[in-house]
Design a protein around this motif. Structure first.
Motif, mmCIF file in Angstrom:
data_model
loop_
_atom_site.group_PDB
_atom_site.id
_atom_site.type_symbol
_atom_site.label_atom_id
_atom_site.label_comp_id
_atom_site.label_asym_id
_atom_site.label_seq_id
_atom_site.Cartn_x
_atom_site.Cartn_y
_atom_site.Cartn_z
ATOM 1 N N ASP A 1 -82.647 -31.734 -18.940
ATOM 2 C CA ASP A 1 -82.698 -30.819 -17.803
ATOM 3 C C ASP A 1 -83.993 -30.303 -17.623
ATOM 4 O O ASP A 1 -84.332 -29.320 -18.314
ATOM 5 C CB ASP A 1 -81.709 -29.564 -17.836
ATOM 6 N N GLU A 2 -84.843 -30.594 -16.778
ATOM 7 C CA GLU A 2 -86.058 -30.215 -16.765
ATOM 8 C C GLU A 2 -86.988 -30.240 -17.845
ATOM 9 O O GLU A 2 -87.551 -29.208 -18.172
ATOM 10 C CB GLU A 2 -86.129 -29.092 -15.818
ATOM 11 N N PRO A 3 -87.169 -31.206 -18.692
ATOM 12 C CA PRO A 3 -87.796 -31.017 -19.943
ATOM 13 C C PRO A 3 -89.407 -30.638 -20.098
ATOM 14 O O PRO A 3 -89.682 -30.188 -20.924
ATOM 15 C CB PRO A 3 -87.715 -32.548 -20.509
ATOM 16 N N ALA A 4 -90.052 -30.855 -18.780
ATOM 17 C CA ALA A 4 -91.341 -30.291 -18.838
ATOM 18 C C ALA A 4 -91.506 -29.172 -18.178
ATOM 19 O O ALA A 4 -92.775 -28.695 -17.693
ATOM 20 C CB ALA A 4 -92.195 -31.433 -18.552
ATOM 21 N N ALA A 5 -90.500 -28.225 -17.620
ATOM 22 C CA ALA A 5 -90.428 -27.051 -16.775
ATOM 23 C C ALA A 5 -91.352 -26.238 -17.550
ATOM 24 O O ALA A 5 -91.176 -25.951 -18.675
ATOM 25 C CB ALA A 5 -89.152 -26.727 -16.437
ATOM 26 N N ALA A 6 -92.122 -25.418 -17.007
ATOM 27 C CA ALA A 6 -92.786 -24.115 -17.345
ATOM 28 C C ALA A 6 -93.766 -24.368 -18.793
ATOM 29 O O ALA A 6 -94.330 -23.701 -19.477
ATOM 30 C CB ALA A 6 -91.833 -23.171 -17.951
ATOM 31 N N HIS B 1 -83.608 -22.509 -24.369
ATOM 32 C CA HIS B 1 -82.522 -22.290 -25.365
ATOM 33 C C HIS B 1 -82.958 -21.099 -25.888
ATOM 34 O O HIS B 1 -84.190 -21.010 -26.413
ATOM 35 C CB HIS B 1 -82.632 -23.457 -26.184
ATOM 36 N N ALA B 2 -82.162 -20.037 -26.083
ATOM 37 C CA ALA B 2 -82.376 -18.857 -26.723
ATOM 38 C C ALA B 2 -81.357 -18.930 -28.267
ATOM 39 O O ALA B 2 -80.190 -19.339 -28.260
ATOM 40 C CB ALA B 2 -82.086 -17.642 -25.954
ATOM 41 N N VAL B 3 -82.085 -18.313 -29.286
ATOM 42 C CA VAL B 3 -81.457 -18.241 -30.484
ATOM 43 C C VAL B 3 -81.137 -16.503 -30.684
ATOM 44 O O VAL B 3 -82.053 -15.857 -30.318
ATOM 45 C CB VAL B 3 -82.020 -18.724 -31.444
ATOM 46 N N MET B 4 -79.941 -16.284 -31.529
ATOM 47 C CA MET B 4 -79.897 -14.950 -31.627
ATOM 48 C C MET B 4 -80.492 -14.515 -32.900
ATOM 49 O O MET B 4 -80.777 -13.298 -33.315
ATOM 50 C CB MET B 4 -78.265 -14.561 -31.600
ATOM 51 N N TYR C 1 -88.565 -21.036 -35.707
ATOM 52 C CA TYR C 1 -88.307 -21.578 -34.227
ATOM 53 C C TYR C 1 -88.737 -20.683 -33.077
ATOM 54 O O TYR C 1 -89.535 -21.128 -32.051
ATOM 55 C CB TYR C 1 -86.798 -21.926 -33.976
ATOM 56 N N THR C 2 -88.587 -19.229 -33.435
ATOM 57 C CA THR C 2 -88.826 -18.562 -32.203
ATOM 58 C C THR C 2 -90.305 -18.228 -32.125
ATOM 59 O O THR C 2 -90.812 -17.584 -31.252
ATOM 60 C CB THR C 2 -87.950 -17.119 -32.574
ATOM 61 N N GLY C 3 -91.155 -18.771 -32.950
ATOM 62 C CA GLY C 3 -92.665 -18.426 -33.057
ATOM 63 C C GLY C 3 -93.326 -19.649 -32.659
ATOM 64 O O GLY C 3 -94.461 -19.643 -32.609
ATOM 65 N N LEU C 4 -92.612 -20.566 -31.919
ATOM 66 C CA LEU C 4 -93.299 -21.836 -31.624
ATOM 67 C C LEU C 4 -93.525 -21.841 -30.153
ATOM 68 O O LEU C 4 -93.135 -20.858 -29.338
ATOM 69 C CB LEU C 4 -92.370 -23.036 -31.752
ATOM 70 N N SER C 5 -94.176 -22.562 -29.374
ATOM 71 C CA SER C 5 -94.604 -22.502 -28.201
ATOM 72 C C SER C 5 -93.663 -23.075 -27.283
ATOM 73 O O SER C 5 -92.696 -23.870 -27.859
ATOM 74 C CB SER C 5 -96.059 -23.351 -27.889
ATOM 75 N N GLY C 6 -93.614 -22.943 -26.250
ATOM 76 C CA GLY C 6 -92.644 -23.689 -25.169
ATOM 77 C C GLY C 6 -92.627 -25.130 -25.443
ATOM 78 O O GLY C 6 -91.614 -25.987 -25.530
ATOM 79 N N GLY C 7 -93.850 -25.743 -25.510
ATOM 80 C CA GLY C 7 -93.732 -27.278 -25.728
ATOM 81 C C GLY C 7 -93.196 -27.729 -26.788
ATOM 82 O O GLY C 7 -92.486 -28.612 -27.191
ATOM 83 N N GLU C 8 -93.472 -26.979 -27.905
ATOM 84 C CA GLU C 8 -93.005 -27.470 -29.273
ATOM 85 C C GLU C 8 -91.667 -27.129 -29.424
ATOM 86 O O GLU C 8 -90.937 -27.971 -29.837
ATOM 87 C CB GLU C 8 -93.727 -26.392 -30.145
ATOM 88 N N ARG C 9 -90.940 -26.071 -28.744
ATOM 89 C CA ARG C 9 -89.695 -25.635 -28.747
ATOM 90 C C ARG C 9 -88.939 -26.993 -27.965
ATOM 91 O O ARG C 9 -87.676 -27.368 -28.430
ATOM 92 C CB ARG C 9 -89.359 -24.641 -28.062
ATOM 93 N N GLN C 10 -89.467 -27.571 -26.954
ATOM 94 C CA GLN C 10 -88.986 -28.641 -26.241
ATOM 95 C C GLN C 10 -88.758 -29.788 -27.111
ATOM 96 O O GLN C 10 -87.606 -30.428 -27.050
ATOM 97 C CB GLN C 10 -89.704 -28.664 -24.953
ATOM 98 N N LEU C 11 -89.937 -30.248 -27.727
ATOM 99 C CA LEU C 11 -89.765 -31.155 -28.771
ATOM 100 C C LEU C 11 -88.546 -30.953 -29.917
ATOM 101 O O LEU C 11 -88.019 -32.019 -30.321
ATOM 102 C CB LEU C 11 -91.260 -31.329 -29.280
ATOM 103 N N VAL C 12 -88.647 -29.781 -30.371
ATOM 104 C CA VAL C 12 -87.457 -29.499 -31.153
ATOM 105 C C VAL C 12 -86.091 -29.991 -30.769
ATOM 106 O O VAL C 12 -85.321 -30.568 -31.347
ATOM 107 C CB VAL C 12 -87.644 -28.033 -31.647
ATOM 108 N N LEU C 13 -85.727 -29.306 -29.479
ATOM 109 C CA LEU C 13 -84.704 -29.711 -28.785
ATOM 110 C C LEU C 13 -84.358 -31.195 -28.596
ATOM 111 O O LEU C 13 -83.123 -31.592 -28.660
ATOM 112 C CB LEU C 13 -84.444 -28.837 -27.581
#
Length: 251
Positions: free
Chosen positions: A151-156, A73-76, A124-136
């Motif tokens: 969709d692949e919630p624990a990828a990367a 998920h990317a934000v502008m 949100y853009t300053g979070l780690s990948g795991g934190e972003r996934q939990l936000v989503l």
């Protein structure tokens, strides 16, 4: 909670089938995992289940709202974590209106539910990948969904964040939600999913109890890499793990 009957999909009327005659059911209180090689149609099938993509044939029935969590998920623009989660309330906010105090309370409750309430005011853009996934995941939950599709919630993610996300998903199922997830990691399915589906080919989908389905023989057939399974004693329980042989059998 979520049931699909004879789902079929291809991109053009004369194109090859991505998948065909897929019938699955995810019940309240269970995690259902979907595994398969790249380009086998896992993401497309998930979008059909979530109502984001129309299948060529078949039907999907769901009890209540279905929440969807994409792989990335990317934000502008720069948004706070709370604002990202509030986006999950879009269907309840009237046109030309703004989120109410009740919407904001629901967003904070969702953040608390996944264990990251302390991040509400962070960028949100300053979070780690795991934190972003939990936000989503929190954004999906705030829609009051009865089923969540991921969709692949624990990828990367690193091992610790993989554990965090899987723990949250298991807790959601234990609270009565139906959880459907794709994964490239058989160990993730073995850890949290009662039942799984292997998308072996466009017309060969196999469904069953995870520990019975995810055998070394079948995983080897599907991925084309020699795979064995082993039961390992861990501090918490006996775990079944998959061990691929990356040094053999690769064309």
């Amino acid at each position: 909670m979520l049931e699909a009957s004879s789902l079929s999909f291809r991109y053009s009327t004369k194109g090859p089938w991505i998948f065909r005659d897929v019938s699955v059911r995810a019940a309240a209180g269970e995690v259902f995992a979907v595994l398969g090689p790249n380009a086998r149609g896992k993401t497309t099938m998930l979008k059909c289940l979530a109502g984001l993509t129309r299948p060529v044939a078949g039907s999907v029935e769901a009890t209540g709202t279905v929440g969807y969590v994409p792989q990335s998920h990317a934000v502008m623009f720069s948004f706070s974590v709370l604002d990202i989660v509030l986006m999950g309330r879009a269907r309840t906010v009237k046109i030309y209106s703004t989120p109410t105090s009740a919407d904001r309370a629901a967003a904070r409750d969702s953040l608390h539910r996944v264990g990251i309430a302390h991040l509400a005011d962070r960028d949100y853009t300053g979070l780690s990948g795991g934190e972003r996934q939990l936000v989503l995941i929190a954004r999906a939950l705030v829609s009051d969904c009865a089923t969540i599709v991921l969709d692949e919630p624990a990828a990367a993610l690193d091992l610790r964040n993989q554990a965090r996300v899987l723990t949250v998903l298991r807790a959601l199922a234990d609270d009565g939600m139906a959880v459907v997830m794709t994964t490239h990691h058989p160990d993730h399915a073995l850890h949290v999913a009662e039942r799984s589906m292997l998308m072996v080919s466009p017309e060969d989908q196999r469904i069953g109890p995870t520990r019975e389905l995810l055998t070394g023989e079948l995983l080897t057939e599907m991925y084309g890499v020699p795979i064995v399974t082993a039961d390992i004693e861990t501090p918490s329980a006996t775990r079944r793990l998959t061990v691929p042989d990356f040094g053999r059998g690769i064309a």
